[in-house]
Scaffold this active site. Structure first.
Site, mmCIF file in Angstrom:
data_model
loop_
_atom_site.group_PDB
_atom_site.id
_atom_site.type_symbol
_atom_site.label_atom_id
_atom_site.label_comp_id
_atom_site.label_asym_id
_atom_site.label_seq_id
_atom_site.Cartn_x
_atom_site.Cartn_y
_atom_site.Cartn_z
ATOM 1 N N GLN A 1 -3.938 -1.694 9.831
ATOM 2 C CA GLN A 1 -3.844 -3.018 9.227
ATOM 3 C C GLN A 1 -4.424 -4.054 10.186
ATOM 4 O OE1 GLN A 1 -2.820 -3.815 6.095
ATOM 5 N NE2 GLN A 1 -3.476 -5.894 6.585
ATOM 6 N N LYS B 1 0.825 -1.204 0.000
ATOM 7 C CA LYS B 1 0.000 0.000 0.000
ATOM 8 C C LYS B 1 0.862 1.258 0.000
ATOM 9 C CE LYS B 1 -3.708 -2.545 2.209
ATOM 10 N NZ LYS B 1 -4.249 -3.047 3.477
ATOM 11 N N ASP C 1 -10.528 3.772 4.852
ATOM 12 C CA ASP C 1 -10.697 2.333 4.649
ATOM 13 C C ASP C 1 -12.131 1.890 4.955
ATOM 14 O OD1 ASP C 1 -9.690 -0.146 3.887
ATOM 15 O OD2 ASP C 1 -9.035 -0.698 5.900
#
Length: 294
Positions: free
Chosen positions: A98, A54, A121
């Site tokens: 994450q 990413k 996200d």
């Protein structure tokens, strides 16, 4: 193999290129570079690889990145405090935690520490509610990427029966909400659903997000069904038994190269959107203050 592949790589590359152009324009007009902060707890090799991927994609798109790596023994309180700092930092426009995080951490509490305007996200309860009600906000990236892929391949959603296998708050549940908003009829199922194969056989669109390798078999599918495999398991294996499903489906996503690239592309696109919105908000606040002084 009779199914046509739904490959996300090319579409994702177009999305990243477009996000890069917007990021460049924002820098040129305001001097602000979009910045995505990634937070990794522990040293899980797969998670570390995802974060690096990413960050590399961000760099290619002209998006700045900030990496926060915390020890595996980090507590919920310590993680929440770290995310709170990023949420308050005007130089950070998007935050990615994450997951999964180590077992001692309350993952939901950590997600909720992300400011809604930086939830690129789409993992907070605020983000889910906004998405479910069709209000402004950031969609969960994998479900959002799935919708973009369906649209790119001209899959008719209105009136279609979509069966979602999985109920994760950041994948299965939001995928169903986005399909419902597109006028599909949605059935939520999961690994404990009775007569699951029979239900899946009624689906025009199957979204497999159960987290079990080769879980969905070919004889579960209606001939010509659209099969979206949102799973990723050890050995580059999805949640759908690809060889069997490809003989029955009309369209099917490969693993890797299907949903995965779309997830990252949407993450970067939403980071730029967040930077644009935050920069605009600052400009409007300054203008309002100047008007008030004059």
């Amino acid at each position: 193999m009779s199914a046509k592949l739904m490959v996300g790589t090319e579409l994702a590359a177009e999305m990243v290129a477009s996000a890069g152009e917007r990021a460049k324009k924002l820098v040129e007009e305001t001097g602000v570079q979009p910045c995505l902060a990634t937070v990794l707890v522990g040293d899980d090799p797969a998670s570390a690889t995802y974060v690096r991927m990413k960050q590399n994609r961000s760099k290619k798109a002209g998006i700045g990145s900030r990496s926060v790596v915390l020890p595996a023994a980090t507590t919920t309180e310590e993680l929440v405090a770290e995310i709170g700092k990023l949420s308050a930092d005007p130089a950070v426009h998007g935050i990615l935690l994450q997951h999964p995080v180590p077992a001692q951490i309350d993952e939901r509490a950590a997600f909720e520490a992300i400011a809604p305007g930086k939830d690129v996200d789409g993992v907070t309860m605020h983000g889910f509610a906004a998405m479910a009600f069709g209000e402004p906000g950031f969609v969960s990236c994998t479900p959002g990427g799935i919708l973009r892929l369906l649209q790119a391949y001209d899959v008719p959603l209105e009136g279609a029966h979509a069966v979602v296998i999985g109920r994760s708050p950041i994948l299965g549940k939001p995928a169903g909400m986005l399909l419902l908003a597109s006028n599909a009829t949605v059935t939520y199922t999961h690994s404990k659903t009775r007569d699951l194969a029979d239900i899946v056989r009624t689906a025009d669109i199957v979204v497999a997000a159960v987290g079990r390798a080769n879980f969905v078999r070919g004889d579960w599918l209606k001939p010509g069904a659209v099969v979206i495999d949102a799973g990723y398991n050890e050995g580059n294996v999805g949640d759908v038994h690809f060889e069997e499903a490809a003989e029955v489906a009309g369209l099917i996503t490969p693993v890797p190269g299907g949903v995965g690239p779309m997830t990252i592309a949407l993450l970067l696109e939403q980071t730029v959107e967040a930077a644009e919105a935050q920069t605009r908000a600052v400009s409007e606040t300054v203008a309002h203050q100047l008007d008030h002084l004059s």
